[in-house]
Write a protein that holds these residues in place. Sequence first.
Motif, mmCIF file in Angstrom:
data_model
loop_
_atom_site.group_PDB
_atom_site.id
_atom_site.type_symbol
_atom_site.label_atom_id
_atom_site.label_comp_id
_atom_site.label_asym_id
_atom_site.label_seq_id
_atom_site.Cartn_x
_atom_site.Cartn_y
_atom_site.Cartn_z
ATOM 1 N N PRO A 1 14.376 37.932 63.548
ATOM 2 C CA PRO A 1 14.777 36.620 63.034
ATOM 3 C C PRO A 1 14.120 35.401 63.669
ATOM 4 C CG PRO A 1 16.518 37.576 64.386
ATOM 5 C CD PRO A 1 15.388 38.540 64.406
ATOM 6 N N GLY A 2 13.143 35.572 64.568
ATOM 7 C CA GLY A 2 12.454 34.404 65.097
ATOM 8 C C GLY A 2 13.256 33.629 66.133
ATOM 9 N N GLN A 3 12.873 32.379 66.371
ATOM 10 C CA GLN A 3 13.351 31.611 67.515
ATOM 11 C C GLN A 3 14.845 31.313 67.483
ATOM 12 O OE1 GLN A 3 10.743 28.257 66.691
ATOM 13 N NE2 GLN A 3 12.493 26.936 66.215
ATOM 14 N N GLU A 4 15.460 31.281 66.310
ATOM 15 C CA GLU A 4 16.878 30.946 66.184
ATOM 16 C C GLU A 4 17.749 32.195 66.067
ATOM 17 O OE1 GLU A 4 18.649 27.943 65.995
ATOM 18 O OE2 GLU A 4 16.840 27.020 66.819
ATOM 19 N N SER A 5 17.287 33.294 66.611
ATOM 20 C CA SER A 5 17.934 34.591 66.446
ATOM 21 C C SER A 5 19.430 34.552 66.757
ATOM 22 C CB SER A 5 17.240 35.626 67.340
ATOM 23 O OG SER A 5 17.899 36.865 67.285
ATOM 24 N N GLY A 6 19.799 34.130 67.956
ATOM 25 C CA GLY A 6 21.207 34.140 68.344
ATOM 26 C C GLY A 6 22.068 33.206 67.528
ATOM 27 N N ASN A 7 21.557 32.016 67.241
ATOM 28 C CA ASN A 7 22.331 31.063 66.438
ATOM 29 C C ASN A 7 22.585 31.591 65.033
ATOM 30 O OD1 ASN A 7 22.530 29.156 68.487
ATOM 31 N ND2 ASN A 7 20.650 28.092 67.880
ATOM 32 N N ALA A 8 21.554 32.189 64.420
ATOM 33 C CA ALA A 8 21.718 32.741 63.078
ATOM 34 C C ALA A 8 22.751 33.862 63.072
ATOM 35 C CB ALA A 8 20.370 33.255 62.558
ATOM 36 N N PRO B 1 8.494 28.692 70.918
ATOM 37 C CA PRO B 1 8.734 27.457 71.662
ATOM 38 C C PRO B 1 9.988 27.598 72.531
ATOM 39 C CG PRO B 1 9.448 27.196 69.401
ATOM 40 C CD PRO B 1 8.794 28.547 69.483
ATOM 41 N N TYR B 2 10.883 28.453 72.093
ATOM 42 C CA TYR B 2 12.088 28.890 72.795
ATOM 43 C C TYR B 2 12.620 30.072 72.014
ATOM 44 C CZ TYR B 2 14.416 26.408 68.987
ATOM 45 O OH TYR B 2 14.811 25.981 67.750
ATOM 46 N N LEU B 3 13.543 30.811 72.577
ATOM 47 C CA LEU B 3 14.180 31.912 71.864
ATOM 48 C C LEU B 3 15.652 31.925 72.235
ATOM 49 C CD1 LEU B 3 14.291 34.423 70.135
ATOM 50 C CD2 LEU B 3 13.364 35.769 72.045
ATOM 51 N N ILE B 4 16.490 31.612 71.266
ATOM 52 C CA ILE B 4 17.939 31.668 71.459
ATOM 53 C C ILE B 4 18.381 33.120 71.324
ATOM 54 C CG2 ILE B 4 20.197 30.864 70.680
ATOM 55 C CD1 ILE B 4 18.421 28.654 71.787
ATOM 56 N N ASP B 5 18.714 33.740 72.449
ATOM 57 C CA ASP B 5 19.130 35.141 72.396
ATOM 58 C C ASP B 5 20.608 35.227 72.005
ATOM 59 O OD1 ASP B 5 20.837 35.391 75.020
ATOM 60 O OD2 ASP B 5 18.983 34.400 75.642
ATOM 61 N N PRO B 6 21.046 36.370 71.492
ATOM 62 C CA PRO B 6 22.443 36.511 71.050
ATOM 63 C C PRO B 6 23.466 36.257 72.159
ATOM 64 C CG PRO B 6 21.101 38.242 70.101
ATOM 65 C CD PRO B 6 20.218 37.535 71.083
ATOM 66 N N LEU B 7 23.175 36.706 73.376
ATOM 67 C CA LEU B 7 24.124 36.505 74.469
ATOM 68 C C LEU B 7 24.397 35.024 74.687
ATOM 69 C CD1 LEU B 7 25.814 37.456 76.884
ATOM 70 C CD2 LEU B 7 23.689 37.502 78.238
ATOM 71 N N ALA B 8 23.335 34.218 74.736
ATOM 72 C CA ALA B 8 23.499 32.780 74.962
ATOM 73 C C ALA B 8 24.294 32.137 73.828
ATOM 74 C CB ALA B 8 22.133 32.121 75.103
ATOM 75 N N ALA B 9 23.983 32.507 72.592
ATOM 76 C CA ALA B 9 24.646 31.889 71.441
ATOM 77 C C ALA B 9 26.113 32.292 71.362
ATOM 78 C CB ALA B 9 23.914 32.288 70.163
ATOM 79 N N ILE B 10 26.412 33.561 71.650
ATOM 80 C CA ILE B 10 27.803 34.023 71.591
ATOM 81 C C ILE B 10 28.625 33.389 72.706
ATOM 82 C CG2 ILE B 10 29.293 36.048 71.805
ATOM 83 C CD1 ILE B 10 26.949 37.652 70.507
ATOM 84 N N GLN B 11 28.024 33.256 73.879
ATOM 85 C CA GLN B 11 28.754 32.620 74.977
ATOM 86 C C GLN B 11 29.061 31.157 74.657
ATOM 87 O OE1 GLN B 11 27.986 34.465 79.223
ATOM 88 N NE2 GLN B 11 26.040 33.786 78.360
ATOM 89 N N ALA B 12 28.112 30.477 74.007
ATOM 90 C CA ALA B 12 28.371 29.084 73.633
ATOM 91 C C ALA B 12 29.545 28.992 72.668
ATOM 92 C CB ALA B 12 27.113 28.488 73.015
ATOM 93 N N ARG B 13 29.622 29.916 71.721
ATOM 94 C CA ARG B 13 30.749 29.905 70.784
ATOM 95 C C ARG B 13 32.045 30.326 71.483
ATOM 96 N NH1 ARG B 13 32.434 29.638 65.300
ATOM 97 N NH2 ARG B 13 34.689 29.915 65.529
ATOM 98 N N ALA B 14 31.944 31.277 72.388
ATOM 99 C CA ALA B 14 33.139 31.742 73.094
ATOM 100 C C ALA B 14 33.777 30.633 73.912
ATOM 101 C CB ALA B 14 32.768 32.924 73.987
ATOM 102 N N LEU B 15 32.967 29.713 74.412
ATOM 103 C CA LEU B 15 33.518 28.576 75.150
ATOM 104 C C LEU B 15 34.447 27.761 74.265
ATOM 105 C CD1 LEU B 15 30.436 27.277 77.188
ATOM 106 C CD2 LEU B 15 32.567 28.226 78.119
ATOM 107 N N GLN B 16 34.086 27.598 73.001
ATOM 108 C CA GLN B 16 34.930 26.842 72.071
ATOM 109 C C GLN B 16 36.253 27.569 71.825
ATOM 110 O OE1 GLN B 16 32.825 25.830 68.421
ATOM 111 N NE2 GLN B 16 30.874 25.813 69.500
#
Length: 908
Positions: free
Chosen positions: A577-584, A460-475
């Motif tokens: 790891p499925g759709q939540e790959s980057g977040n996990a 339905p979507y795929l959170i890739d590691p780059l997107a998830a890490i960038q979101a955390r890096a913003l914080q």
Amino acid sequence: MAYAAACVALLAVPILAQYPEGSLYSPPISSGYGNWSAAYAKAHAFVCNLTITEKVNLTTQTGTGASYSYSLGIIPRVGFRGLALDDSPTGVRSTDYTSAFTAPLNMAMTWDRDLIYAQAYANGAEHKAKGVNIAYSPVVGPLGRSPESGRIWEGYSPDPYLSGVSFGLTVAGMNAAGTIAVGKHFVLYEQEHFRQVREWNDWHLPNATFNTTEPYSSNADDRTLHELYLWPWYDAVHDGMAAVMCSYNQLNNTQACQNNHLLNDILKGEMGFQGFIVSDDGSQHSGVLSALAGMDMTILGETSPNGELGLGISFWGPNLTQSVLNGSVPEWRLDDMATRIMAAYYYLDQDQDFPELNFAQGDLSTFGYLYPHAMVDYQQINEHVDVRDHHADIIRRVGANSIIMLKNVNNTLPLNKPKQIAIIGEDAGPSIYGPNGCSDRGCDNGTLAMGWGSGSTNFPYLIDPLAAIQARALQDRSVVQYVLDNYDTALIDSVVAQATVCLVFINCDSGEGYIEIDGNYGDRKNLTAWMRGDDLVNEVAGNCSNTVVIAHTPGPIIMEPWIEHPNVTAVLMAGLPGQESGNALVDVLYGAVNPSGKTPWTIGKQRGDYGTDVMYVANAPVPQLNFTEGLYIDYRHFDQAGIAPRFEFGFGLSYTTFSYSNLRIQPVSGASPTTASAAASSAQTTVNPSVCPRYALNASAYTFPSTISSLTDYIYPYLPRNSTFTVGPAYPSASVIATSPGTPGGAPALWDTVYTVTVSIANTGSVAGQEVAQLYLALGNGEPLRQLRGFNKTMIQAGASADVSFTVRQRDVSIWDVPSQSWVDVRTLGTAVGVSVGASSRDLRLNGTMAAVGGVGSGSAAGNYSASVTAATTSAGGPAVTEYSDGQLQVPTEYSDGQVQVPASATG
């Protein structure tokens, strides 16, 4: 008859002493044991109200003539709308608004019973909400004999205990959600190469010079079969499995889906399986013989596994109707087939407000033809029902808890607001084609979160590691630079030279044999990282003193080219790891989740360390895959051969540390060791048991009705108009005999708790964490040095301690005795059982024993075990005709009209 420890024809040979002289087939008829009794009562009442053609309609899927292509059993006369079937272990296949779950491999990597059950329940709930009665999941075949095997990510672990627990919990979870879980593939289906003739002679021949005539034969001895490959199936049957899919391959040169000993004697008899057996696409090779051997339902429509599937023809359908009418298949066998199917339906309460099927697999259009081949009934075929609920949370939890930390030098992880992060590797980012750009996930572009084949589903979507890490890096106000081209060495060198920490992403992929990627025909052709992954790691590590490697893989990979590089400071295995790959992944990288995954397989230093491999070159027109290693696969082989692994089975690091103490081994009061006989109950003596009233054999009642017209490529149960037939029976009176099944899960004594083992575990670090304590037993008697027989994942706060207990059942201290055809408690053979508890298979902190009882027993179980399997072949290299010890032929010749010819002589 006595069984030899390594008899190549074993699977085709029943225990003849149980049955009258001359019997060939022994289908058990179940009336419903235990909590199946109410379901069987309803099923009997339903089935006995049906005509022969209506019963046949329950057994035969309708082919690809409908948009709802996986369906069967529509019976308008009694208002039964039929059953819908679909894949897969990662979610509802080829539709929308469903979840893309972690691979079952990741479920096993968690070693967490609660999470395994939670994901299974969610998957079952989504299938049900889409209107799917029967889901082709879960998978324990392949078990994982060879790490290169393409579909091991659909299963759990090469260890039968870990796989058995995971398999049983998945069945229980999907059942609880209301979907019939189909365990697959039964059994010894351990590679993709040569599983189907048509794949190799028609599809892959331009790239491979093979000319096979039959699927490969897996040749294994009886003890190996029971103690390794059948072990998890006992768990699933005990936990309520209602359906089983028989596999593509042959077993000791008898096709799995027409193997009387395997399906009738072992699965339905010895294990007491109460549900139905369905074929796989192309695994049915006969009509009459598969029915007599115990198969109850046929997938799609097919009359030749070597040709096209689903084109309005079937081994069953009208052929099964004719075979019942002419006596080739006893009517009571058809009754039993239909009853088992309906018993599964009632067992899961699917007669109570089950949703209508609301999608068309493989077609996401809102409107289309209900019967596309015939271009009939243009209507809404997809309702686009969103069934995802809160399941993303479960997927993220499973993903994070499955990550295995293999290396962490000087507390490199968790990350703490690094000043500048370099993210390197195509596997870190999105695919330019989107997450569903390749059919059935048949490519490796961007981050890898799922293998390919029928075990896949749409993201339905795929959170890739780059997107998830960038979101955390913003914080954290971290700088993030990245290069997703594995081959742009100049840019990679420039970016990593500036970074505080460098995250390198590598992967490799595998899947089902009908898809090929870069010469990988389902099975991996090597155990190395793809897309120059090893060079990529070394290149980054050569320019960055703090290099973290993250690997997305369908199984173990060889890490020797870089694992000891001083600048590789941390390594994480993330599986699929499925759709939540980057977040996990971010949850673990930054310490929100303390890594607690453990390896469900061994990571060797070189490919040859495993001692097993895929057969890539056919050794005969019927390829012979000989399981000469016997019980010794994965860590069992490493232990036996004295090979040091890179990372042993059950290994995984944490952000904290744990200590073990105070081992207590306590026998259960009143538990006494017994020989838990696995033999089926006494056979019934009647050839025609009274299951339902018999219908008159009048052909006019079974021919195609004049009131309906035939749809293109749709399979009906009716005979052609104006058909004639000869009333049977075609078999002599003793050729097919009904037997009584065993109890679900085998002999009840197998499940008795005989010991409890307890240890104290203390968290000696500074953060809370989960520890997977593991129990290993040494059973002697030619068994592997140690075998997993318990695990417990426990959350322990920093500075605190907890008591962790394991229950040891009689089956856990038993081995398969071939002469007696039973499980034998090794303590009755004079064997003291060694007990070890620790953090992995080679980090065993505490040791003790369980005392032997009685004297040394007799039989092969008391002697040394060795596997010696030689494929039976003719001088021409093909399979030999398997015979009984008294010379009776195993397989009669089948005619194209569904009748059979029984040999006039029993001399062979």
